[in-house]
Design a protein around this motif. Structure first.
Motif, PDB file in Angstrom:
ATOM      1  N   GLU A 280      -3.949  13.957  -5.902  1.00  0.00           N
ATOM      2  CA  GLU A 280      -3.087  13.700  -7.144  1.00  0.00           C
ATOM      3  C   GLU A 280      -2.462  11.941  -7.247  1.00  0.00           C
ATOM      4  O   GLU A 280      -1.734  11.901  -7.432  1.00  0.00           O
ATOM      5  CB  GLU A 280      -2.087  15.102  -7.717  1.00  0.00           C
ATOM      6  N   GLN A 281      -2.220  11.752  -5.317  1.00  0.00           N
ATOM      7  CA  GLN A 281      -1.152  10.795  -5.111  1.00  0.00           C
ATOM      8  C   GLN A 281      -2.125   9.462  -6.391  1.00  0.00           C
ATOM      9  O   GLN A 281      -3.034   8.751  -5.938  1.00  0.00           O
ATOM     10  CB  GLN A 281      -1.427  10.834  -3.927  1.00  0.00           C
ATOM     11  N   LEU A 282      -0.357   9.049  -6.924  1.00  0.00           N
ATOM     12  CA  LEU A 282      -1.395   7.881  -7.371  1.00  0.00           C
ATOM     13  C   LEU A 282      -1.273   6.197  -6.292  1.00  0.00           C
ATOM     14  O   LEU A 282      -0.148   6.584  -5.563  1.00  0.00           O
ATOM     15  CB  LEU A 282       0.314   6.809  -8.172  1.00  0.00           C
ATOM     16  N   PRO A 283      -2.266   5.275  -6.596  1.00  0.00           N
ATOM     17  CA  PRO A 283      -2.324   4.322  -5.614  1.00  0.00           C
ATOM     18  C   PRO A 283      -1.060   3.708  -5.758  1.00  0.00           C
ATOM     19  O   PRO A 283      -0.603   3.689  -6.654  1.00  0.00           O
ATOM     20  CB  PRO A 283      -2.896   3.694  -6.031  1.00  0.00           C
ATOM     21  N   GLY A 284      -0.570   3.104  -4.441  1.00  0.00           N
ATOM     22  CA  GLY A 284       0.194   1.955  -4.708  1.00  0.00           C
ATOM     23  C   GLY A 284       0.037   0.435  -5.349  1.00  0.00           C
ATOM     24  O   GLY A 284      -0.550   0.373  -6.406  1.00  0.00           O
ATOM     25  N   VAL A 285       0.511  -0.735  -4.818  1.00  0.00           N
ATOM     26  CA  VAL A 285      -0.092  -1.705  -5.444  1.00  0.00           C
ATOM     27  C   VAL A 285      -0.985  -2.060  -5.040  1.00  0.00           C
ATOM     28  O   VAL A 285      -0.845  -2.741  -3.574  1.00  0.00           O
ATOM     29  CB  VAL A 285       1.164  -2.705  -5.599  1.00  0.00           C
ATOM     30  N   ASP A 286      -2.168  -1.657  -5.326  1.00  0.00           N
ATOM     31  CA  ASP A 286      -3.566  -2.005  -4.733  1.00  0.00           C
ATOM     32  C   ASP A 286      -4.556  -3.378  -4.592  1.00  0.00           C
ATOM     33  O   ASP A 286      -4.147  -4.189  -5.550  1.00  0.00           O
ATOM     34  CB  ASP A 286      -4.278  -0.463  -4.947  1.00  0.00           C
ATOM     35  N   CYS A 287      -5.781  -2.850  -4.441  1.00  0.00           N
ATOM     36  CA  CYS A 287      -6.893  -4.179  -5.403  1.00  0.00           C
ATOM     37  C   CYS A 287      -7.209  -4.412  -6.497  1.00  0.00           C
ATOM     38  O   CYS A 287      -7.009  -5.100  -7.261  1.00  0.00           O
ATOM     39  CB  CYS A 287      -7.905  -3.473  -4.422  1.00  0.00           C
TER      40      CYS A 287
ATOM     41  N   ARG B 129       9.117  13.419  -9.441  1.00  0.00           N
ATOM     42  CA  ARG B 129       9.993  14.269  -8.969  1.00  0.00           C
ATOM     43  C   ARG B 129       9.266  14.961  -8.142  1.00  0.00           C
ATOM     44  O   ARG B 129      10.704  15.907  -7.609  1.00  0.00           O
ATOM     45  CB  ARG B 129      10.640  15.614 -10.218  1.00  0.00           C
ATOM     46  N   LEU B 130       8.020  15.078  -7.603  1.00  0.00           N
ATOM     47  CA  LEU B 130       7.824  15.676  -6.349  1.00  0.00           C
ATOM     48  C   LEU B 130       7.973  14.763  -4.989  1.00  0.00           C
ATOM     49  O   LEU B 130       7.567  13.610  -5.554  1.00  0.00           O
ATOM     50  CB  LEU B 130       6.733  15.878  -6.673  1.00  0.00           C
ATOM     51  N   PRO B 131       8.409  14.991  -4.410  1.00  0.00           N
ATOM     52  CA  PRO B 131       8.528  14.665  -3.285  1.00  0.00           C
ATOM     53  C   PRO B 131       7.377  14.196  -2.530  1.00  0.00           C
ATOM     54  O   PRO B 131       6.718  14.957  -2.954  1.00  0.00           O
ATOM     55  CB  PRO B 131       8.926  15.761  -1.892  1.00  0.00           C
ATOM     56  N   PRO B 132       7.205  13.359  -1.718  1.00  0.00           N
ATOM     57  CA  PRO B 132       5.233  12.601  -1.459  1.00  0.00           C
ATOM     58  C   PRO B 132       4.916  13.566  -0.700  1.00  0.00           C
ATOM     59  O   PRO B 132       3.560  13.521  -0.829  1.00  0.00           O
ATOM     60  CB  PRO B 132       6.060  11.312  -0.812  1.00  0.00           C
ATOM     61  N   GLU B 133       5.690  14.279   0.229  1.00  0.00           N
ATOM     62  CA  GLU B 133       4.746  15.034   1.019  1.00  0.00           C
ATOM     63  C   GLU B 133       4.264  16.502   0.569  1.00  0.00           C
ATOM     64  O   GLU B 133       3.608  16.835   1.012  1.00  0.00           O
ATOM     65  CB  GLU B 133       5.859  15.564   2.305  1.00  0.00           C
ATOM     66  N   LEU B 134       4.881  16.698  -0.861  1.00  0.00           N
ATOM     67  CA  LEU B 134       4.109  17.428  -1.227  1.00  0.00           C
ATOM     68  C   LEU B 134       2.799  17.483  -2.281  1.00  0.00           C
ATOM     69  O   LEU B 134       2.182  18.900  -2.393  1.00  0.00           O
ATOM     70  CB  LEU B 134       5.428  18.222  -1.981  1.00  0.00           C
ATOM     71  N   GLU B 135       2.552  16.213  -2.540  1.00  0.00           N
ATOM     72  CA  GLU B 135       1.496  15.929  -3.093  1.00  0.00           C
ATOM     73  C   GLU B 135       0.681  16.469  -2.532  1.00  0.00           C
ATOM     74  O   GLU B 135       0.068  16.521  -1.706  1.00  0.00           O
ATOM     75  CB  GLU B 135       1.757  14.248  -3.621  1.00  0.00           C
TER      76      GLU B 135
ATOM     77  N   SER C  70       0.957  -0.791  -0.026  1.00  0.00           N
ATOM     78  CA  SER C  70       0.246   0.171   0.010  1.00  0.00           C
ATOM     79  C   SER C  70       0.228   1.610   0.229  1.00  0.00           C
ATOM     80  O   SER C  70       0.283   2.172  -0.545  1.00  0.00           O
ATOM     81  CB  SER C  70      -0.875  -0.006   1.054  1.00  0.00           C
ATOM     82  N   HIS C  71       1.830   1.266   0.967  1.00  0.00           N
ATOM     83  CA  HIS C  71       2.801   2.210   0.557  1.00  0.00           C
ATOM     84  C   HIS C  71       3.903   1.547  -0.711  1.00  0.00           C
ATOM     85  O   HIS C  71       4.983   2.872  -0.626  1.00  0.00           O
ATOM     86  CB  HIS C  71       3.346   2.709   1.905  1.00  0.00           C
ATOM     87  N   ALA C  72       3.736   1.196  -1.304  1.00  0.00           N
ATOM     88  CA  ALA C  72       5.124   1.287  -2.953  1.00  0.00           C
ATOM     89  C   ALA C  72       5.159   2.598  -4.032  1.00  0.00           C
ATOM     90  O   ALA C  72       6.457   2.429  -4.309  1.00  0.00           O
ATOM     91  CB  ALA C  72       4.270   0.287  -4.013  1.00  0.00           C
ATOM     92  N   TRP C  73       4.295   3.480  -4.164  1.00  0.00           N
ATOM     93  CA  TRP C  73       4.515   4.957  -4.593  1.00  0.00           C
ATOM     94  C   TRP C  73       4.754   6.117  -3.392  1.00  0.00           C
ATOM     95  O   TRP C  73       5.627   6.137  -3.636  1.00  0.00           O
ATOM     96  CB  TRP C  73       2.887   5.073  -5.097  1.00  0.00           C
ATOM     97  N   ASN C  74       4.565   6.436  -2.029  1.00  0.00           N
ATOM     98  CA  ASN C  74       4.682   6.850  -1.177  1.00  0.00           C
ATOM     99  C   ASN C  74       6.043   7.049  -0.205  1.00  0.00           C
ATOM    100  O   ASN C  74       6.412   7.563   0.777  1.00  0.00           O
ATOM    101  CB  ASN C  74       3.556   7.317  -0.505  1.00  0.00           C
ATOM    102  N   ASP C  75       6.372   5.335  -0.212  1.00  0.00           N
ATOM    103  CA  ASP C  75       7.128   4.737   0.743  1.00  0.00           C
ATOM    104  C   ASP C  75       8.672   6.749   0.011  1.00  0.00           C
ATOM    105  O   ASP C  75       8.862   6.482  -1.332  1.00  0.00           O
ATOM    106  CB  ASP C  75       8.125   3.928  -0.154  1.00  0.00           C
ATOM    107  N   PRO C  76       9.564   6.958   0.886  1.00  0.00           N
ATOM    108  CA  PRO C  76      10.119   7.795   1.071  1.00  0.00           C
ATOM    109  C   PRO C  76      11.897   7.528   0.610  1.00  0.00           C
ATOM    110  O   PRO C  76      12.735   8.117  -0.608  1.00  0.00           O
ATOM    111  CB  PRO C  76      10.610   8.174   2.068  1.00  0.00           C
TER     112      PRO C  76
END
Length: 474
Positions: free
Chosen positions: A137-144, A127-133, A80-86
């Motif tokens: 607009e945030q993409l899902p990680g490896v979801d359902c 290139r955008l840091p996840p905390e600024l998204e 679930s955190h595959a996209w926003n993993d820092p």
């Protein structure tokens, strides 16, 4: 008498046999499965051969309405955190800048399959840091949807999955049960969802420009005794439990858990996923064992001691460690203490955020075209320098030699810790800045043994004057 034609035919047959033997078992199974990727250099595609409309994919929170327990488990997972993993996002940013966006699709396709196949990936977003998204607009990680819309694969590396495209208003979910039914969407049995191949699409990674095998977790399992025994990826990482798949569904004794427990407690704790971090620790602690080979009956003050430690991969169905080669490291912290608890010898400390020089570790070392080791810039990799990780059901023997002080008081205590981290603190600090994330050192197992101290030997000078330590790692 052998005719010339028969002789040529015989030689040609031998050549064909030699070629067949040179091809790995995994490669043989992919001969007729290759498709042209739609999102190059990533290998993902769709059943329509076109990007999929965003309308087709539900937010995972919608799925939670019926699949409540599964959603709660998944939400605690690395998936679930595959996209926003820092750590991932910092590396993605560097890779995007360094390659002029050439690897944008490649990196993101396995960290957000829905983001890739809907065409939402942009260089600016990568290139955008996840905390600024913005949350919307945030993409899902490896979801359902990433897994339960997967209708096939076209290979076993670099995200060679095929997502099912559907017309507006249609909703079909693929899964491992023929008797599944839902009032909300259509269901269909998929043999792919019962196979480790569904994992292999993203858990084999080759450099997209030169083919260097960066990660080979699936292949490691495929060539292991676990596959031969019928034990797949899901048996460990989606262990069966007694539960309902949906709130109105039947109680099943073999419902697949969706914790996707691995070894990365650092990122799980960073996001407050404490429950699953404990699952990860239990999995790590079941992966290996330590043994002291031919322990000495006693040690003598003023003499040199030699010891050998056997490290066995007893529980991981792949190499120990596996995955993300820039970071994953397993190592021995070897200590000898006197009767008062004073440290007489140690090798395996963490110094300045890294394991100290000489530490006996198990790791992949990647190299660039100039033969230099690549520590962060994985896009520059073009070969493997070395790989001493432990095979499934395999072992390594590590030798130590040290001097016992002449005034040592016994008995001596040997304490050997087998430790793991997903990446070093120095690596995390280089990517994110100091103290942005605390990298946790996880203890896989510990060996403790007391060794009596005998009489000091008659004094005589060492021929080479050595009083330090030496060792070799076989």
């Amino acid at each position: 008498m052998i005719t010339l034609n028969r002789l040529l035919l015989f030689v040609f047959s031998l050549l064909l046999c030699g070629q067949a033997q040179a091809v790995s078992a995994v490669e043989k199974r992919l001969d007729n499965q290759r498709l042209t990727p739609l999102f190059s250099p990533h290998r993902a595609t769709t059943s329509s051969g076109k990007p999929i409309g965003l309308h087709q994919f539900e937010d995972a929170r919608v799925c939670s309405g019926c699949h409540t327990e599964i959603y709660d488990e998944w939400r605690e997972s690395i998936m679930s955190h595959a996209w926003n993993d820092p750590i991932y996002r910092a590396l993605l940013n560097k890779a995007s800048v360094a390659t002029g966006g050439e690897l944008d699709n490649f990196c993101t396709g396995c960290h957000s399959p829905v983001g890739l196949t809907t065409g939402r990936i942009t260089t600016a977003g990568n290139r955008l840091p996840p905390e600024l998204e913005h949350p919307d607009e945030q993409l899902p990680g490896v979801d359902c949807e990433a897994c339960h819309n997967m209708s096939g694969i076209s290979g076993l590396d670099n995200g060679a999955y095929i997502l099912q495209a559907m017309a507006r208003g249609e909703s079909l979910k693929l899964g491992p049960r023929a008797d599944a039914s839902s009032p909300y969407h259509q269901t269909q049995y998929s043999s792919l969802h019962t196979s480790s191949e569904i994992c292999g699409t993203c858990h084999n990674v080759s450099h997209p420009l030169n083919g260097t095998p960066i990660e080979r977790t699936y292949d490691e399992w495929y060539e292991s005794p676990y596959r031969q025994a019928g034990i797949g990826c899901q048996d460990c990482h989606m262990a069966k439990i007694s539960s309902k798949a949906a709130v109105m569904g039947p109680l099943r004794q073999d419902r697949a858990s969706h914790w996707f427990a691995g070894g990365n407690t650092t990122v799980l704790e960073y996001f407050g996923r404490t429950r699953n971090a404990e699952n990860a620790r239990k999995l790590l602690q079941s992966s290996a064992e330590l043994a002291l080979l031919e322990p000495p009956a006693e040690l003598r003050p003023g003499a040199r001691a030699k010891m050998s430690v056997k490290v066995s991969n007893t529980g991981a169905g792949h190499k120990l460690p596996t995955g993300f080669p820039e970071g994953r490291e397993v190592w021995l912290d070897f200590r000898v203490l006197d009767a008062g608890g004073n440290e007489l010898y140690r090798l395996g400390r963490v110094v300045n955020g890294e394991t100290e020089p000489g530490t006996r570790n198990f790791k992949v070392h990647l190299g660039d075209k100039d033969g230099k080791e690549v520590l962060v810039e994985v896009w520059n990799v073009n070969h493997i320098i070395s790989d001493n990780r432990i095979l499934p059901k395999g072992y390594e023997v590590v030798d130590y030699e040290f001097a016992v002080p002449a005034d040592a008081e016994g008995p001596l205590s040997l304490v050997v810790d087998l430790n793991y981290w997903p990446f070093s603190q120095a690596f995390a600090d280089a990517l994110l800045g100091e103290d942005k994330i605390e990298v946790l050192v996880e203890n896989i197992t510990r060996l403790e043994q007391q060794i009596p101290l005998g009489q000091a030997p008659p004094w005589r000078p060492s021929p080479d004057g050595m009083t330090g330590d030496s060792g070799r790692h076989r």
